[in-house]
Design an enzyme around this catalytic site. Structure first.
Site, PDB file in Angstrom:
ATOM      1  N   LYS A 171      61.718 123.187 -45.188  1.00 45.05           N
ATOM      2  CA  LYS A 171      61.262 122.126 -44.628  1.00 45.05           C
ATOM      3  C   LYS A 171      60.701 122.127 -43.275  1.00 45.05           C
ATOM      4  CE  LYS A 171      60.559 117.461 -43.911  1.00 45.05           C
ATOM      5  NZ  LYS A 171      59.434 117.001 -44.213  1.00 45.05           N
ATOM      6  N   LYS A 239      60.650 116.867 -32.749  1.00 51.51           N
ATOM      7  CA  LYS A 239      61.946 117.491 -33.190  1.00 51.51           C
ATOM      8  C   LYS A 239      61.793 118.582 -34.230  1.00 51.51           C
ATOM      9  CE  LYS A 239      64.042 115.702 -36.442  1.00 51.51           C
ATOM     10  NZ  LYS A 239      64.444 115.511 -37.916  1.00 51.51           N
TER      11      LYS A 239
HETATM   12  P1  NAD Z   1      64.576 106.176 -38.977  1.00 52.01           P
HETATM   13  O1  NAD Z   1      64.781 106.494 -37.395  1.00 52.01           O
HETATM   14  O2  NAD Z   1      63.841 105.289 -39.612  1.00 52.01           O
HETATM   15  O3  NAD Z   1      66.064 106.214 -39.804  1.00 52.01           O
HETATM   16  C1  NAD Z   1      67.192 106.713 -39.125  1.00 52.01           C
HETATM   17  C2  NAD Z   1      68.230 105.818 -39.654  1.00 52.01           C
HETATM   18  O4  NAD Z   1      69.578 106.263 -39.184  1.00 52.01           O
HETATM   19  C3  NAD Z   1      68.264 104.402 -38.775  1.00 52.01           C
HETATM   20  O5  NAD Z   1      68.301 103.255 -39.485  1.00 52.01           O
HETATM   21  C4  NAD Z   1      69.200 104.503 -37.677  1.00 52.01           C
HETATM   22  O6  NAD Z   1      69.704 103.108 -37.455  1.00 52.01           O
HETATM   23  C5  NAD Z   1      70.352 105.337 -38.552  1.00 52.01           C
HETATM   24  N1  NAD Z   1      71.390 105.785 -37.454  1.00 52.01           N
HETATM   25  C6  NAD Z   1      70.920 106.774 -36.528  1.00 52.01           C
HETATM   26  N2  NAD Z   1      72.309 107.192 -36.046  1.00 52.01           N
HETATM   27  C7  NAD Z   1      73.169 106.743 -36.924  1.00 52.01           C
HETATM   28  C8  NAD Z   1      74.505 106.838 -36.934  1.00 52.01           C
HETATM   29  N3  NAD Z   1      75.496 107.529 -36.031  1.00 52.01           N
HETATM   30  N4  NAD Z   1      75.292 106.370 -37.899  1.00 52.01           N
HETATM   31  C9  NAD Z   1      74.692 105.474 -38.723  1.00 52.01           C
HETATM   32  N5  NAD Z   1      73.346 105.371 -38.824  1.00 52.01           N
HETATM   33  C10 NAD Z   1      72.760 105.790 -37.980  1.00 52.01           C
HETATM   34  O7  NAD Z   1      64.163 107.713 -39.272  1.00 52.01           O
HETATM   35  P2  NAD Z   1      63.449 108.299 -40.679  1.00 52.01           P
HETATM   36  O8  NAD Z   1      62.087 108.458 -40.487  1.00 52.01           O
HETATM   37  O9  NAD Z   1      64.070 107.787 -41.632  1.00 52.01           O
HETATM   38  O10 NAD Z   1      63.947 109.893 -40.608  1.00 52.01           O
HETATM   39  C11 NAD Z   1      65.302 110.252 -41.125  1.00 52.01           C
HETATM   40  C12 NAD Z   1      65.347 111.830 -41.277  1.00 52.01           C
HETATM   41  O11 NAD Z   1      64.314 112.104 -42.312  1.00 52.01           O
HETATM   42  C13 NAD Z   1      64.769 112.517 -40.108  1.00 52.01           C
HETATM   43  O12 NAD Z   1      65.438 113.836 -40.022  1.00 52.01           O
HETATM   44  C14 NAD Z   1      63.410 112.907 -40.450  1.00 52.01           C
HETATM   45  O13 NAD Z   1      63.021 113.822 -39.554  1.00 52.01           O
HETATM   46  C15 NAD Z   1      63.465 113.013 -41.766  1.00 52.01           C
HETATM   47  N6  NAD Z   1      62.167 112.775 -42.318  1.00 52.01           N
HETATM   48  C16 NAD Z   1      61.346 111.589 -42.000  1.00 52.01           C
HETATM   49  C17 NAD Z   1      60.120 111.429 -42.673  1.00 52.01           C
HETATM   50  C18 NAD Z   1      59.329 110.274 -42.463  1.00 52.01           C
HETATM   51  O14 NAD Z   1      58.000 110.159 -43.062  1.00 52.01           O
HETATM   52  N7  NAD Z   1      59.688 109.362 -41.752  1.00 52.01           N
HETATM   53  C19 NAD Z   1      59.664 112.447 -43.823  1.00 52.01           C
HETATM   54  C20 NAD Z   1      60.635 113.528 -44.185  1.00 52.01           C
HETATM   55  C21 NAD Z   1      61.713 113.547 -43.452  1.00 52.01           C
END
Ligand code: NAD
Length: 295
Positions: A171, A239
């Site tokens: 990834k 990140k």
């Molecule tokens: P986001 O910030 O939209 O979602 C993260 C969620 O986690 C939030 O709703 C937040 O409230 C929750 N959260 C944070 N700390 C927490 C805790 N201690 N306990 C419970 N909930 C908690 O982020 P995202 O874009 O959904 O990304 C999530 C992961 O997926 C990341 O590692 C990111 O790099 C990866 N990712 C994102 C994408 C994208 O297009 N957004 C694509 C592939 C991978």
């Protein structure tokens, strides 16, 4: 089987929605955002008040969290998965995480009889919503096989890549390439427009030519519209790039393009674009050169 899902944001939300709708299992969710939990509850999930409660009552626990430190806290911190999940639980981290961190987490959880696999995803919010997201899995093969029907409820192109951490490695490498393409796309758009070509015409040509890539299309799409509402935040992209550079440092592998893109992201974050979409990296060029690339 009882499924627990922690972190139902941009990515975790739609992935969890598909698990609720398609897996046929009971799903419990926890997030720091009440609204994010509610969106899952409306589809039939149970909301939970804490990681501890969710972990104690789940056979399989997913996390989709922003930063490696968030995964470490939820898995190993006070009131976390390690303290509360029963022996025999499977823990699956869908976050883009550091291979070193997930191996550390797995080693600690193993002492409690919990098996960890890493399963980061690619395909963005659109892929997560459509259930077409690619899933890159590392860890015990038989655990992977046991979880395959679950993965199939929210993804496609599911691959087992090897031992624990291999999903994260794949990834990180994928995103490193994608962000380099994005930055090259930003520079190309700037150069073309500065030289006098119509941005929409240039975009059309590149989309049909060898300069095309997902990273290019992303930056062209948001920039021509002038709308960097995040579907993948620049802070998260930064990140990911940091994780790639960290891995290269650990292995003494030379990288020359990626550190420059990392630096471009630093500048964009310094200019206040961290919460915007990752493609807002182009704003560094637009603001420096006082050129707007719009339809
Ligand atoms: P986001 O910030 O939209 O979602 C993260 C969620 O986690 C939030 O709703 C937040 O409230 C929750 N959260 C944070 N700390 C927490 C805790 N201690 N306990 C419970 N909930 C908690 O982020 P995202 O874009 O959904 O990304 C999530 C992961 O997926 C990341 O590692 C990111 O790099 C990866 N990712 C994102 C994408 C994208 O297009 N957004 C694509 C592939 C991978």
């Amino acid at each position: 089987m009882k499924i627990g899902f922690i972190g139902v944001g941009h990515m975790g939300g739609p992935m969890c929605h598909n698990i609720i709708k398609k897996s046929g299992h009971e799903v419990t969710v926890f997030d720091l955002s009440h609204a994010a939990i509610e969106a899952c509850v409306e589809l039939g999930a149970k909301g939970s008040d804490s990681v501890a409660e969710l972990a104690a009552n789940s056979d399989v626990i997913f996390t989709s969290l922003p930063m490696p430190k968030d995964v470490e806290t939820v898995a190993l911190g006070a009131g976390g998965i390690g303290e509360n999940a029963k022996s025999g639980t499977i823990y699956i981290d869908l976050s883009t995480n550091s291979p070193t961190v997930i191996r550390k987490v797995a080693a600690e959880l193993e002492k409690k009889g919990i098996t960890t696999i890493d399963a980061p995803v690619s395909g963005g919010v659109i892929g997560a919503t459509k259930g077409t997201i690619a899933i890159m899995v590392g860890g015990d093969k038989s655990t992977y096989e046991k979880c395959l029907p679950l993965f199939e409820s929210f993804g496609e192109n599911i691959s087992h890549l090897g031992e624990l951490g291999c999903g994260c490695i794949a990834k990180i490498v994928n995103n490193m390439i994608a962000f380099c393409n994005m930055a090259a796309g930003a520079e190309g758009l700037l150069l073309g427009v500065a030289a006098g070509i119509d941005p929409s015409a240039l975009n059309q040509v590149i989309r049909n030519s060898s300069g095309n890539s997902m990273g290019y299309r992303g930056v062209a799409y948001t920039t021509l519209k002038g709308d960097w509402t995040p579907s993948f935040a620049l802070d998260l992209a930064y990140k990911d790039m940091h994780l790639a550079l960290e891995l290269a440092d650990e292995l003494s592998i030379p990288l020359s393009i990626s550190p420059q893109v990392h630096n471009l992201m630093r500048m964009a974050r310094g200019m206040g674009y961290g919460k915007d979409d990752a493609t807002a990296m182009i704003r560094v060029y637009e603001e420096t050169m006082k050129i707007e690339i719009r339809k």
